[in-house]
Design a protein around this motif. Structure first.
Motif, PDB file in Angstrom:
ATOM      1  N   THR A 529      23.297 -27.205 -41.327  1.00  0.00           N
ATOM      2  CA  THR A 529      22.225 -26.642 -42.138  1.00  0.00           C
ATOM      3  C   THR A 529      22.064 -25.152 -41.856  1.00  0.00           C
ATOM      4  OG1 THR A 529      19.901 -26.877 -42.730  1.00  0.00           O
ATOM      5  CG2 THR A 529      20.447 -27.223 -40.424  1.00  0.00           C
ATOM      6  N   SER A 530      21.730 -24.401 -42.870  1.00  0.00           N
ATOM      7  CA  SER A 530      21.483 -22.954 -42.776  1.00  0.00           C
ATOM      8  C   SER A 530      22.711 -22.176 -42.333  1.00  0.00           C
ATOM      9  CB  SER A 530      20.323 -22.658 -41.813  1.00  0.00           C
ATOM     10  OG  SER A 530      19.191 -23.408 -42.158  1.00  0.00           O
ATOM     11  N   THR A 714      15.810 -23.907 -37.071  1.00  0.00           N
ATOM     12  CA  THR A 714      17.059 -23.673 -37.804  1.00  0.00           C
ATOM     13  C   THR A 714      17.176 -22.175 -38.069  1.00  0.00           C
ATOM     14  OG1 THR A 714      16.076 -23.822 -40.017  1.00  0.00           O
ATOM     15  CG2 THR A 714      16.777 -25.899 -38.982  1.00  0.00           C
ATOM     16  N   ARG A 716      17.269 -20.824 -40.822  1.00  0.00           N
ATOM     17  CA  ARG A 716      16.360 -20.532 -41.928  1.00  0.00           C
ATOM     18  C   ARG A 716      14.947 -20.233 -41.399  1.00  0.00           C
ATOM     19  NH1 ARG A 716      17.850 -24.625 -44.839  1.00  0.00           N
ATOM     20  NH2 ARG A 716      19.381 -23.532 -46.117  1.00  0.00           N
TER      21      ARG A 716
END
Length: 765
Positions: A529-530, A714, A716
């Motif tokens: 993710t990210s 994360t 993000r």
């Protein structure tokens, strides 16, 4: 069977029988009256080919583009042809990418048969195949009547002498003037019947008398439907593509047949029983079966039930087919014939047969070596063993051919780019190093890194100056919008770049451009993710001037979210509203299917026909095949299955249709640069944020346990934190606590976040 049962009956030794079966090479020849018969090995098929088709070299035996008539392919084609000659339904079973669909398509091409390929999935219903009651839409009804009118009219009257009338009818159709169009149809039906009656009175042949009488009935029904549609909501029984094929004598291939529910397949039992079997449309209220055209044939294809989402075909259905197993081609000599067909006119051989050229031999050897390594030591980004098939090899060779012809790459360099694209993209870093070592020893002799970084020639030369964008070292076809470089701060209203080209992002961008420049492949980006998967595609689309459309998937995604469904329009009428994917197909947008493996794989497989080389999408609701705009591209992103909650493994058949790009976590030093440039964060603050992220990733969240190291933070989150514009350490720490800790439900986890922030920033929160 051959050695123990058949050979003794034939009075042969087991070795002699096996040797004959394996060594026999069926031949293909066109012959018979007016070249109307095709002989394939031990059987003959009647060809439905027009005079133009008979003069078309691509339909002649041995001339089909990119189809190599190897011993393996010829024996398979002969087996399928025997089933077609005996009017038996044939079921082709084999692993993904071994050529099941291609064999049937080639046979249909040779015989001039119109082939309808329908991909089945878990959501396929009997109405998709046979038809059902649907809201009456005059444009879809008019299209079928108009096509029938044009075919019949030009076969009975002079096209040039009636050009004005034909233009008048076309204008009425395009403008949606259904009243005027109905009048034209009725007038044409009267003209046609009158002419046919005059010919019959003069003793001349009037072949179209009955078709014109049928067309009059069609035109009168069209007028009644027009009146009904204007008076209010009306429904019409629309026959499915399968029923149309039964009536008109088309061939039908039901691909991925074992994905469909057994209830849907049971509806086809009557059609599969014998050579005269058909279907009764009880949904329509019919009491008699649909009249089966003598040329109608039905085929099916499936992967073995050893893969995600695949199941065994019900015995009651499977027993009605003649089953043919399609094995994978691994014989080096036959593979060279395939490679030579794809590289024909792209590689010079200096008098040496193309099959024995260095380019072809090294390609085949590299393919077989990669297959061997995949069974021993290679691992993809999701920890699974990669699968290399004939589709992978063919994609490699097509990519190399395109780069040689369009961008004037040297053959060895183009082959290296092709193999990296198809064989390396899905692997993790250690496996990638193993494969790169093989590429270096077998493919890249004489290809320096400097040469690989040098751009090729612009496609179309100076004429293509505005049609292509250079993203070193590839030329990418530009879109209708103005190209914008998000990495340039000048193009951002706040003076901060929207995208930061770090070394790892530049490497990923090169691999993505490699896929886009070398062919119309669908691209799957997989990574944590990210990691910047979606941003990378959006950056490339903006830089090339293409509009990018994003579709988010979820566990309840169904195919209608992509293709569309019936809904009320602005006037309150129920009509088919095309989905965002179909709109993008028609307009040439780039599409990102985000979080792909959250959707059920057996639902996604309805897109198989769009993802492979055929590039078409069948809409069962309106019985239309949509061909994509030349600018259309499809991308998908996902997190690895197993490492993140809810992510499901994609089936091999579905995944093998993508070119894959595996992306890793953003390195810490690059994350600091991104925070500085994109968020305007001071370097000292950026380093502190990355330290906090590194420390929190070593902890595990109980509430976000399925997110692994990203349970508490994360990248993000880091960008969001940096964008809050804190001016001091204490303010930065407070913003971080509010962002990261306040969303947690467990006090102990909040304390973990607070302690890490205080430890790394040396302030109290």
């Amino acid at each position: 069977f051959i050695s123990q049962i058949a050979a003794p009956i034939w009075g042969l030794t087991a070795d002699a029988a096996t040797r004959y079966i394996e060594g026999r090479i069926p031949s293909i020849s066109a012959g018979g009256h007016m070249n109307r018969r095709i002989e394939i090995g031990r059987t003959k098929l009647l060809a439905r080919r027009s005079e133009d088709d008979m003069n078309d070299d691509t339909l002649a035996p041995g001339k089909k583009k990119n189809f190599a008539e190897t011993n393996h392919a010829l024996r398979l084609m002969e087996s399928v042809a025997v089933c077609a000659a005996q009017n038996e339904p044939a079921l082709l079973v084999g692993e993904t990418g071994c050529g099941k669909t291609t064999i049937v398509q080639r046979l249909a091409n040779l015989t001039g048969q119109s082939l309808l390929v329908q991909n089945l999935s878990l959501q396929t219903d009997s109405t998709d195949l046979l038809g059902g009651y649907k809201p009456l839409e005059m444009r879809h009804v008019a299209r079928g009547v108009y096509d029938k009118f044009v075919d019949l009219f030009v076969s009975s009257f002079s096209r040039s002498q009636n050009a004005q009338f034909l233009r008048y009818v076309l204008t009425a159709f395009e403008k949606g003037d259904w009243k005027k169009l109905a009048q034209c149809f009725l007038k044409a039906a009267g003209m046609g019947e009158k002419k046919m009656n005059e010919l019959s009175k003069k003793g001349k042949e009037a072949n179209n008398l009955e078709p014109w009488s049928d067309f009059r009935s069609t035109a009168e029904r069209f007028e009644r439907q027009r009146v009904a549609s204007e008076s209010g909501l009306a429904f019409l029984f629309t026959e499915g593509a399968l029923v149309d094929a039964i009536r008109t004598g088309k061939w039908v291939l039901l691909d991925e047949i074992n994905l469909a529910s057994s209830e849907t397949l049971q509806r086809l039992c009557g059609l599969l029983d014998d050579a005269h079997g058909s279907i009764t449309l009880t949904e329509k209220g019919d009491a008699e079966a649909v009249i089966r055209h003598p040329d109608f044939r039905i085929f099916a294809a499936m992967n073995p039930a050893t893969d995600a989402g695949k199941k065994d075909l019900p015995a009651s259905i499977r027993s009605r087919f003649t089953e043919i197993y399609v094995d994978e081609l691994v014989d080096p000599l036959q593979l060279r014939s395939v490679a030579a067909r794809y590289l024909d006119k792209a590689v010079s051989t200096n008098g040496v047969p193309l099959e024995h050229s260095e380019s072809v031999m090294s390609s085949v050897d590299m393919y077989l070596k990669c297959r061997s390594l995949s069974e021993q030591s290679l691992v993809d980004g999701g920890g699974q063993r990669p699968r290399y098939t004939m589709r992978t090899l063919c994609r490699t060779l097509v990519a190399a051919r395109n780069l040689i012809i369009q961008q004037r790459f040297a053959p060895q360099r183009a082959l290296l780019e092709g193999f990296e694209l198809a064989f390396e993209g899905s692997l993790d870093l250690p496996s990638r190093a193993i494969v790169q070592k093989q590429f270096k020893s077998m493919l890249s002799k004489g290809v320096s890194q400097k040469e690989r970084d040098h751009p090729g020639r612009r496609p179309e030369g100076r004429n293509g100056s505005n049609a292509f964008v250079m993203i070193k070292p590839f030329w990418i076809k530009s879109g209708p919008a103005d190209p914008t470089d998000w990495a340039d701060p000048v193009n951002s209203p706040d003076g901060k770049p929207k995208f930061v080209l770090t070394p790892s992002a530049t490497g990923n961008l090169r691999r993505l451009c490699q896929a886009v420049a070398s062919g119309p492949w669908s691209v799957l980006l997989e990574g944590p993710t990210s990691a910047g998967k979606t941003s990378l595609v959006e950056y490339l689309a903006a830089r090339c001037g293409h509009r990018c459309v994003r579709i988010n998937n979820h566990e309840h995604t169904d195919i209608q979210e992509y293709t569309g469904s019936y809904a009320a329009d602005s006037k309150g009428k129920i009509s088919f509203q095309e989905g965002i994917l179909v709109q993008a197909l028609r307009k040439g947008h780039w599409v990102i299917l985000d979080e792909l493996n959250l959707a059920p794989s057996e639902v996604l497989e309805a897109l198989n026909r769009l993802l492979d080389d055929n590039r078409e999408l069948y809409l069962a609701e309106i019985n239309e095949v949509v061909k994509p705009h030349e600018n259309f591209r499809l991308f998908a992103t996902q997190n690895p299955a197993g490492a993140y909650g809810g992510r499901k493994p994609l089936s091999k058949a579905f995944r093998n249709r993508f070119v894959e790009v595996h992306m890793s976590d953003i390195p810490e030093d690059e994350m600091i640069v991104i925070l500085e440039r994109r968020c305007g964060c001071p370097p000292s603050h950026a380093k502190l944020l990355v330290k906090v992220m590194k420390s929190l990733r070593q902890r595990r969240s109980r509430s976000g346990i399925f997110r692994g190291k990203d349970g508490l933070i994360t990248p993000r989150d880091l960008l969001r934190w940096a964008n809050r514009g804190a001016s001091s350490k204490s303010e930065l720490a407070a913003e971080g606590y509010m962002l990261l800790a306040e969303r947690l439900r467990v006090d102990e986890e909040k304390e973990v976040v607070r302690s890490v922030i205080e430890k790394e920033m040396k302030v109290s929160v």
